[in-house]
Scaffold this active site. Structure first.
Site, mmCIF file in Angstrom:
data_model
loop_
_atom_site.group_PDB
_atom_site.id
_atom_site.type_symbol
_atom_site.label_atom_id
_atom_site.label_comp_id
_atom_site.label_asym_id
_atom_site.label_seq_id
_atom_site.Cartn_x
_atom_site.Cartn_y
_atom_site.Cartn_z
ATOM 1 N N HIS A 106 0.850 -1.211 0.000
ATOM 2 C CA HIS A 106 0.000 0.000 0.000
ATOM 3 C C HIS A 106 0.868 1.237 0.000
ATOM 4 C CE1 HIS A 106 -3.199 2.804 1.379
ATOM 5 N NE2 HIS A 106 -3.992 1.929 0.815
ATOM 6 N N ILE A 130 1.616 4.923 1.222
ATOM 7 C CA ILE A 130 0.616 5.760 1.888
ATOM 8 C C ILE A 130 0.051 4.960 3.056
ATOM 9 C CG2 ILE A 130 -1.612 6.923 1.678
ATOM 10 C CD1 ILE A 130 -0.981 7.304 -1.304
ATOM 11 N N GLY A 186 -5.952 4.665 5.187
ATOM 12 C CA GLY A 186 -6.950 5.470 5.888
ATOM 13 C C GLY A 186 -7.641 4.721 7.011
ATOM 14 N N VAL A 187 -7.933 3.447 6.784
ATOM 15 C CA VAL A 187 -8.601 2.678 7.845
ATOM 16 C C VAL A 187 -7.703 2.556 9.070
ATOM 17 C CG1 VAL A 187 -10.119 1.422 6.287
ATOM 18 C CG2 VAL A 187 -7.913 0.446 6.868
ATOM 19 N N GLU A 225 -8.314 3.613 12.895
ATOM 20 C CA GLU A 225 -7.996 2.670 13.976
ATOM 21 C C GLU A 225 -7.076 3.315 15.011
ATOM 22 O OE1 GLU A 225 -7.627 -0.629 16.443
ATOM 23 O OE2 GLU A 225 -9.135 -0.274 14.894
#
Length: 146
Positions: free
Chosen positions: A49, A55, A58-59, A63
């Site tokens: 990723h 990057i 986003g999740v 979290e």
């Protein structure tokens, strides 16, 4: 109220690679927390990723904010995972991302208690890098005895 990684591990059941809070820099019990996560290129999610343009997912930003909120909740009610208490992340609303997070960034995590009723906590959360807003969301956690 400052907490280092050793104290944080008392309040979060997560471990590498899923422990996403490195240090707590401020906390007002029942009110708010400020913590941070150092983003390094050696973290396993960057392998995919994305290999040529890493990057931070986003999740995982969400979290990390939920984990900071969980520390605040645990400290406020004076409970620990080792005693059989957990905070489950049960929802996120009004989530907006403003910029990517990349290796070398220090992700600042903020959570403020909006309300708590019968073990259900709602937090207003924001994350920043160098004062620039990365993400904002409302996170709901449920305290459970396991």
């Amino acid at each position: 109220m400052v907490m280092d990684i050793n104290e944080i591990k008392n309040y979060l059941p997560h471990r590498y690679p899923f422990l996403l809070v490195d240090r707590v820099t401020e906390m007002e019990l029942g009110q708010s927390i400020v913590a941070y996560k150092n983003i390094t290129v050696n973290e396993p999610y960057f392998l995919g990723h994305f290999p040529d343009h890493p990057i931070f997912p986003g999740v995982l930003i969400i979290e990390a904010m939920a984990q900071a909120a969980g520390i605040l909740g645990f400290r406020t009610v004076n409970k620990l995972p080792k005693d059989g208490h957990l905070y489950y992340f049960v929802g996120s609303e009004k989530t907006r991302f403003k910029r990517p997070v990349v290796p070398g960034d220090r992700l600042t995590l903020e959570a403020k208690v909006l309300r708590e009723k019968r073990g259900i906590w709602v937090f207003a959360c924001r994350s920043h890098v160098d004062g620039e807003l990365v993400c904002e969301t409302e996170i709901t956690c449920a305290e459970k005895k396991v």
